[in-house]
Design a protein around this motif. Sequence first.
Motif, short mmCIF file in Angstrom:
data_model
loop_
_atom_site.label_atom_id
_atom_site.label_comp_id
_atom_site.label_asym_id
_atom_site.label_seq_id
_atom_site.Cartn_x
_atom_site.Cartn_y
_atom_site.Cartn_z
N ALA A 44 42.63 34.01 41.18
CA ALA A 44 43.09 33.54 42.45
C ALA A 44 43.88 34.46 43.10
CB ALA A 44 44.15 32.03 42.18
N HIS A 93 42.63 31.70 35.39
CA HIS A 93 42.16 31.23 36.79
C HIS A 93 43.42 31.76 37.82
CE1 HIS A 93 39.55 28.32 34.88
NE2 HIS A 93 39.18 28.11 36.01
N LEU A 94 44.65 31.88 37.24
CA LEU A 94 45.87 32.29 38.22
C LEU A 94 45.50 33.76 38.31
CD1 LEU A 94 48.77 32.22 39.51
CD2 LEU A 94 49.42 32.98 37.22
N LYS A 148 40.88 28.15 41.82
CA LYS A 148 41.89 27.56 41.87
C LYS A 148 41.79 26.03 41.32
CE LYS A 148 42.51 28.63 46.93
NZ LYS A 148 42.64 28.24 48.28
N LEU A 176 44.34 25.18 38.56
CA LEU A 176 45.89 25.34 39.09
C LEU A 176 46.49 24.32 39.69
CD1 LEU A 176 45.33 29.27 39.84
CD2 LEU A 176 46.44 28.15 37.81
N THR A 208 51.56 37.87 40.49
CA THR A 208 50.99 38.01 41.82
C THR A 208 51.52 39.57 42.56
OG1 THR A 208 51.17 35.80 42.37
CG2 THR A 208 50.89 37.08 44.17
N THR A 213 49.60 27.18 43.58
CA THR A 213 48.48 28.15 44.13
C THR A 213 48.96 28.68 45.70
OG1 THR A 213 46.77 27.08 42.61
CG2 THR A 213 45.95 28.29 44.55
#
Length: 149
Positions: free
Chosen positions: A124, A120-121, A24, A27, A90, A32
Motif C-alpha cells: 500500500a 499488504h502495508l 488494501k 488492512l 510509511t 490505510t
Amino acid sequence: MTARAWQVPQEVYRALAGVSAAAKKALDPTLTELVMVRASQLNHCAFCLDMHLDLAREHGETEGRLDLVAAWHEAGDRFSERERAALALTEGITVLTDGFVPDELYALAGKHFDETELAHLIAAIIAINSWNRLMVARRTAPGETEWHS
C-alpha cells in the motif's frame, strides 16, 4: 509539452488501481488512509492528500487526528502503537534520500502486523508513492477528474 499536457495511459491507471486495491485488502481502512495521507504529505501531492483526507473522514477518522498526522511523532497517545509503527514505516519507505529503510522500522512494524498484513502495508505504501509521483509529475490539481486517458 507541459507537465499537465500528458495523460496517464488507461492500462497504467488500471494496473496501479489494481495494485492499490489488492494492497488494501488485508488492512484496516482507517489505518490505510492515515498511511495514504502521510505519504501524500511527504510527497507534496495535493491531489492525493485531498482525496485521502476525504476518504479518511468517510471511514470515521476525526479532524483532530487528521490535523496531527504530519506531527504524529509528537502527538503522544493520539495514535496507537500500531498506527505509529505504520506511519514510521510509511516515512521510511517514502523518504529514501537517506538510504535504505532501517531494519528497526521493519522490526517495529513486525511487532504490530502479522506477515500478511505487513506485506499488504508495504504494498500500500509503494502504491501511494506511485500515485503521488504520477499526480505530482502531471501537476494534477485536487478534485481534477480528467488526468488519465
